[in-house]
Structure formats: structure tokens, C-alpha cells
Design a protein around this motif. Sequence first.
Motif, PDB file in Angstrom:
ATOM      1  N   ALA A 157       9.795  12.427 -21.023  1.00  0.00           N
ATOM      2  CA  ALA A 157       8.760  12.361 -19.989  1.00  0.00           C
ATOM      3  C   ALA A 157       8.234  13.760 -19.670  1.00  0.00           C
ATOM      4  N   LEU A 158       9.137  14.756 -19.639  1.00  0.00           N
ATOM      5  CA  LEU A 158       8.735  16.117 -19.282  1.00  0.00           C
ATOM      6  C   LEU A 158       7.877  16.764 -20.360  1.00  0.00           C
ATOM      7  N   LEU A 159       8.067  16.332 -21.617  1.00  0.00           N
ATOM      8  CA  LEU A 159       7.308  16.925 -22.721  1.00  0.00           C
ATOM      9  C   LEU A 159       5.805  16.722 -22.531  1.00  0.00           C
ATOM     10  N   ARG A 160       5.449  15.728 -21.749  1.00  0.00           N
ATOM     11  CA  ARG A 160       4.024  15.489 -21.503  1.00  0.00           C
ATOM     12  C   ARG A 160       3.461  16.425 -20.433  1.00  0.00           C
ATOM     13  N   GLU A 161       4.307  17.313 -19.911  1.00  0.00           N
ATOM     14  CA  GLU A 161       3.913  18.177 -18.807  1.00  0.00           C
ATOM     15  C   GLU A 161       3.209  17.368 -17.727  1.00  0.00           C
ATOM     16  N   PRO A 162       3.929  16.422 -17.166  1.00  0.00           N
ATOM     17  CA  PRO A 162       3.292  15.444 -16.279  1.00  0.00           C
ATOM     18  C   PRO A 162       2.946  16.020 -14.911  1.00  0.00           C
ATOM     19  N   GLN A 163       1.879  15.498 -14.336  1.00  0.00           N
ATOM     20  CA  GLN A 163       1.578  15.776 -12.938  1.00  0.00           C
ATOM     21  C   GLN A 163       2.306  14.776 -12.054  1.00  0.00           C
ATOM     22  N   LEU A 164       2.618  13.634 -12.662  1.00  0.00           N
ATOM     23  CA  LEU A 164       3.343  12.587 -11.946  1.00  0.00           C
ATOM     24  C   LEU A 164       4.471  12.079 -12.835  1.00  0.00           C
ATOM     25  N   HIS A 176       8.286  22.272 -11.712  1.00  0.00           N
ATOM     26  CA  HIS A 176       7.040  21.845 -12.360  1.00  0.00           C
ATOM     27  C   HIS A 176       5.943  21.504 -11.362  1.00  0.00           C
ATOM     28  N   GLN A 177       6.278  21.503 -10.090  1.00  0.00           N
ATOM     29  CA  GLN A 177       5.282  21.151  -9.073  1.00  0.00           C
ATOM     30  C   GLN A 177       4.633  19.809  -9.359  1.00  0.00           C
ATOM     31  N   CYS A 178       5.442  18.847  -9.816  1.00  0.00           N
ATOM     32  CA  CYS A 178       4.869  17.535 -10.090  1.00  0.00           C
ATOM     33  C   CYS A 178       5.324  16.563  -9.008  1.00  0.00           C
ATOM     34  N   GLY A 232      27.681  11.567 -11.914  1.00  0.00           N
ATOM     35  CA  GLY A 232      26.508  11.834 -12.746  1.00  0.00           C
ATOM     36  C   GLY A 232      25.223  11.475 -12.025  1.00  0.00           C
ATOM     37  N   GLN A 233      25.283  10.414 -11.197  1.00  0.00           N
ATOM     38  CA  GLN A 233      24.089   9.999 -10.461  1.00  0.00           C
ATOM     39  C   GLN A 233      23.627  11.108  -9.517  1.00  0.00           C
ATOM     40  N   ALA A 234      24.578  11.678  -8.766  1.00  0.00           N
ATOM     41  CA  ALA A 234      24.224  12.745  -7.834  1.00  0.00           C
ATOM     42  C   ALA A 234      23.633  13.927  -8.595  1.00  0.00           C
ATOM     43  N   GLU A 235      24.232  14.254  -9.761  1.00  0.00           N
ATOM     44  CA  GLU A 235      23.715  15.359 -10.582  1.00  0.00           C
ATOM     45  C   GLU A 235      22.290  15.074 -11.033  1.00  0.00           C
ATOM     46  N   LEU A 236      22.038  13.840 -11.472  1.00  0.00           N
ATOM     47  CA  LEU A 236      20.698  13.491 -11.955  1.00  0.00           C
ATOM     48  C   LEU A 236      19.671  13.612 -10.839  1.00  0.00           C
ATOM     49  N   TYR A 237      20.032  13.160  -9.646  1.00  0.00           N
ATOM     50  CA  TYR A 237      19.077  13.253  -8.536  1.00  0.00           C
ATOM     51  C   TYR A 237      18.795  14.709  -8.182  1.00  0.00           C
ATOM     52  N   ARG A 238      19.852  15.555  -8.265  1.00  0.00           N
ATOM     53  CA  ARG A 238      19.629  16.985  -8.024  1.00  0.00           C
ATOM     54  C   ARG A 238      18.688  17.549  -9.081  1.00  0.00           C
ATOM     55  N   LEU A 239      18.905  17.125 -10.317  1.00  0.00           N
ATOM     56  CA  LEU A 239      18.059  17.586 -11.421  1.00  0.00           C
ATOM     57  C   LEU A 239      16.599  17.192 -11.190  1.00  0.00           C
ATOM     58  N   ILE A 240      16.391  15.990 -10.680  1.00  0.00           N
ATOM     59  CA  ILE A 240      15.020  15.519 -10.448  1.00  0.00           C
ATOM     60  C   ILE A 240      14.336  16.378  -9.381  1.00  0.00           C
ATOM     61  N   THR A 241      15.089  16.683  -8.309  1.00  0.00           N
ATOM     62  CA  THR A 241      14.513  17.568  -7.283  1.00  0.00           C
ATOM     63  C   THR A 241      14.182  18.929  -7.868  1.00  0.00           C
ATOM     64  N   HIS A 242      15.108  19.439  -8.686  1.00  0.00           N
ATOM     65  CA  HIS A 242      14.907  20.739  -9.321  1.00  0.00           C
ATOM     66  C   HIS A 242      13.652  20.717 -10.189  1.00  0.00           C
ATOM     67  N   ILE A 243      13.485  19.655 -10.932  1.00  0.00           N
ATOM     68  CA  ILE A 243      12.317  19.534 -11.821  1.00  0.00           C
ATOM     69  C   ILE A 243      11.031  19.508 -11.007  1.00  0.00           C
ATOM     70  N   SER A 278       0.852  -1.190   0.000  1.00  0.00           N
ATOM     71  CA  SER A 278       0.000   0.000   0.000  1.00  0.00           C
ATOM     72  C   SER A 278       0.880   1.230   0.000  1.00  0.00           C
ATOM     73  N   LEU A 279       0.494   2.219  -0.760  1.00  0.00           N
ATOM     74  CA  LEU A 279       1.221   3.485  -0.724  1.00  0.00           C
ATOM     75  C   LEU A 279       0.330   4.604  -1.230  1.00  0.00           C
ATOM     76  N   GLN A 280       0.696   5.819  -0.819  1.00  0.00           N
ATOM     77  CA  GLN A 280      -0.003   7.008  -1.291  1.00  0.00           C
ATOM     78  C   GLN A 280       1.024   7.996  -1.800  1.00  0.00           C
ATOM     79  N   LEU A 281       0.652   8.720  -2.834  1.00  0.00           N
ATOM     80  CA  LEU A 281       1.534   9.741  -3.354  1.00  0.00           C
ATOM     81  C   LEU A 281       0.734  11.021  -3.506  1.00  0.00           C
ATOM     82  N   HIS A 282       1.212  12.090  -2.860  1.00  0.00           N
ATOM     83  CA  HIS A 282       0.494  13.362  -2.915  1.00  0.00           C
ATOM     84  C   HIS A 282       1.196  14.317  -3.861  1.00  0.00           C
ATOM     85  N   SER A 283       0.538  15.423  -4.165  1.00  0.00           N
ATOM     86  CA  SER A 283       1.106  16.324  -5.151  1.00  0.00           C
ATOM     87  C   SER A 283       2.393  16.936  -4.626  1.00  0.00           C
ATOM     88  N   SER A 284       3.362  17.067  -5.527  1.00  0.00           N
ATOM     89  CA  SER A 284       4.691  17.621  -5.251  1.00  0.00           C
ATOM     90  C   SER A 284       5.506  16.779  -4.271  1.00  0.00           C
TER      91      SER A 284
END
Lengths: 261, 265
Positions: free
Chosen positions: B148-155, B184-186, B169-180, B38-44
Motif C-alpha cells: 500500500a505504501l509503495l503507491r505513496e498514498p495520500q489516503l 508520510h503525512q497521509c 504484534g497488534q499494538a506494534e502494528l498500530y504504533r507503526l500505522i501512527t508512525h507512517i 456520513s463521514l469526513q476525512l481530512h488530511s493527516s
Amino acid sequence: MMADFLIRAVLAGLVLALVAGPLGCFIVWRRMAYFGDTLAHSALLGIALSLLLQVNVQVAVIASCCAVALVLVSLEKRRSLATDTLLGILAHSSLALGLVLLSFTDNRIDLMAFLFGDLLAVSAGELWIMGLGGLLCCAVLARFWNPLLALTLHQELAQVEGLPVARLRLILLLVMAVVVAVSMKIVGVLLITSLLIIPPAAARRFAQSPEQMALGASAIGCLAVLLGIGASWFWDTPTGPSIVLAAALLYLVGSLPGEKS
Amino acid sequence: MSTNVNTPLSSPAPATPLLHLRGVGFAPSGREILRDVSLQLHSSQILTVIGPNGAGKTTLIKIAMGLVPPHTGTVTRASGLRIGYMPQRLQVEATMPMQVARFLRLGPATTPARLRDVLREVGASHVLDSRLSTLSGGELQRVLLARALLREPQLLVLDEPTQGVDLKGQAELYRLITHIRDQHQCSVLMVSHDLHLVMSSTDDVICLNQHVCCHGHPEQVSNDPAYLELFGRSGAAAMAVYTHHHNHHHDLAGGVVKEHQHEHS
């Protein structure tokens, strides 16, 4: 008279080469070569059924190829066996069934023509069916080109992006079944897959986009058809094998000058 | 077979979740892959699923996205939820000539300007005209993220987003994901096998080994006995996650050999 059968042979060969280009690309990209062989094997079942039921041969072959494609899709869903094992079972059991059914008919079909094609004996009626079938397949491939590319690159990604993945796969299989069925007369069941695979393989080196590869494959296929029929005309070689050999030579020539990638 | 025990995730949020899995189980031809998840995911919110190989992480996100129906339990997605999916790896067929720009345009309808914007955002502007098959692991992951971002995703659903990428590169990618996420408030649902790398970029963590072993904030999970047991004390500290001690054995096929039930979730 003589010119007529030659013109029909050239036209039939060109129609096949045109549709085999884009279709063959998907077969190469999706690694479906063995699937083409399976469809080709099951064509004999269609011939046997057409003799037993007294229906048009090409229609019966198209129907049996499509039926085998559908059986494969439903077997794949259960995932009880690897796909190549399923294909082997389907290919050879349908071939065997075709041979057994043939023994119940009085007609003795020319097995050589079945195996290696009989391009020079294409009738006007057969040419019409080939032309219509080929055109229909080209239209379907053009209509669904981008979705089929997306499906080929990553199925789940395509599915998340809202593409009807199952339907697209089915469309591709049915197009392949129709092309294999109508081209049986041209190169025969043993060589059909080669005509689908060699031109895209030859075109790949020079293509910058999927479309270039598809069109290039069509062009190379057409050239192979013309060269093969020419060789058959001047040196009296068997037509179908000559076409395949011409395609293979074009592939070799294309791969000769220094590997780029 | 699954008892519908709802495992609440972190603090209960007021709004209805974007994604809600209740007691999800998955057992194709009798081989149990997921049990009562079971899990829940909320906005942002960024939720990371970690677990060893064969823990069912990829299956779980496929079920969450609706690609695969669960055998037991329910999946509820907010209506009209736009999902951007970044698959684990794109097996680029070397036989298919495909440029990055063309690949991106195969997705949702877009404009050249927007393509450039999105590629710039993920830091991959320079590959716009490159062939997919010539990209490095990190470049390919960024291109997939752009698609994935081109779809302007909510999730955003990311399956091992740093696969085939070196440690820096992994650390950079994770930073990028947080930034995104901030831009985008997704929401982000991602799979990782490395808690310590994602620690600073995730809000919540679920530790999965066919069932939810533990869940909570990353610091909390990293000290959870269940997590330490699953990944091994030294392993958890050293980020070497592939040699870990299990609280249950796996047979050769990867199925769980249940010796005892353990209560820690």
C-alpha cells in the motif's frame, strides 16, 4: 502420408500443451476447473450449430464457448445463485440443447471423437486454426500476465491500484473458451480440463515463481503429448486418453520423492 | 429511505476533506447493510471505524474507495486522490509460488532500492526473498502495508490491519500505522473491532452498526452510551467485543431486525 498425419498430430498436441501451461496455472490458482468442464460441455452446442447453419465447426465451437462464457459473466453479476450451481445449469443445459439440435440434422457425428478427441485425424486446415488460436492466446496471456497475477492474488487490491478488473476477468474467460474450443479435437470434451490442470499441478512442486510454474507446465504438457502419441503409435492405444494418462503419470512421478512442503 | 441528515464529525476542519460520505446507504437485494452513513476525512487524520461483525465496516470502506457504488447518498473524493489499500486478508493460494519481492513489484512501478526501504519501514526486511505462503500473520500484514505504501498514498485504507496477529504484534502494528501517518503525512481510514487497542493511535472513531451509532474522539466514544450499549459495558472494558448486547436484534442472516428507532447519533 502416414508421417504427415503423425506430424500434424504432434504439432497440434504441442501447440495445445504450450498454451495450456500458463492458462492451466490460472485455472489452478483461481479454482476454475469446473468452469473448464462447462465450456467443454457447451462445445457440443457449437458442433450442432455448425451443422445446422453450415459453418466451420471450429469457428462455431469457439463462438458457442465464448457465448457461454459471456452468459456466465452476466449471471454471476446478479449473484442469485452460487457459481458452481450456475455452472452446472449452464454446462448441462447447453449439452442437452446441443444433443437435441443434433437430432434435427441428417449428419451423424462421431460422438466418441467428440468425447475423447481424434488427434490423428487433425487436418491441415484445423492445424492452422489451432496454431493461430494457440498463438493468439499465448500472446494475450503474456501481454496481460502481471495484471492477471495481481487480479488472481487479490481482486479488490488490483482494482484500487487501477487495474481494469472486469475486463481482465473477461479476457481470461475468453482465452479459456478459445483454448477449450480448439483443443476439443485433441483430447475431447471429457478430458480437456485434465490437460489444463495436471501439468500445472505437476510443475508446482518445482517452481519458485509463477513464471517457472507456467513454463514448467508447458514443458510437462509437451512431454505428455509426445509420450501419449508415442504410446498410441506403438501400442495402438486411443491417443487423447493416452496423453492424459501420460500427464497423470508425470504428475505422480513428480510427487513421489519425499513431500517438501 | 435514507433521510439525508448530515452528521458532522468532530470539529469542522477548514479545508475540503479528502473523503466525504453523505448519507450513504447500501442494501443489495433489499438487505440493508448500511443506512445513512456520513463521514469526513481530512488530511493527516486517522479515522477508525469500529463495530461488531456484520456491521458493514468492510462494505463502508469499499464504498469509500469507489469499489462499490452506494445505493443512496454520495461519496466525494479529492480529485486525483491516491489510495493505498491494505485488504483484510490475502488468501495466498498455496498453489501459487510467489515471493514477497515479486508480489510487491506487481503493484505500482518501483525500484529495488525503494522496495528495500519500504520493507524496512514496515519492519519486514527479512522476508524480501521469502515465499508469501510461508509468512506469519504479522509478516503478511506488514508486506501488505508495504504494498500500500509503495503507491505513496495520500489516503491509506486499512481493513482490520491486525487480523491474524497476536496481541503484542497488534499494538506494534498500530504504533507503526501512527508512525507512517506522521512520516508520510497521509490520512488513514481503518477498520478495527477493538477500540482500546486503537485508542492511542486514532484521532477519531466512528462506531458503526449499519448506521453511525456514535462518533468522536476515542475517549469520548468509549464513554458514549451508544458505544457501551453496542459493545456491552463489561465487553467494552475487557475488549471482548464479540459478546455484546445490541440495541436491536440481528436475524440469522445478519440483517437488522428493527424493533424501534433509537436516537443517539
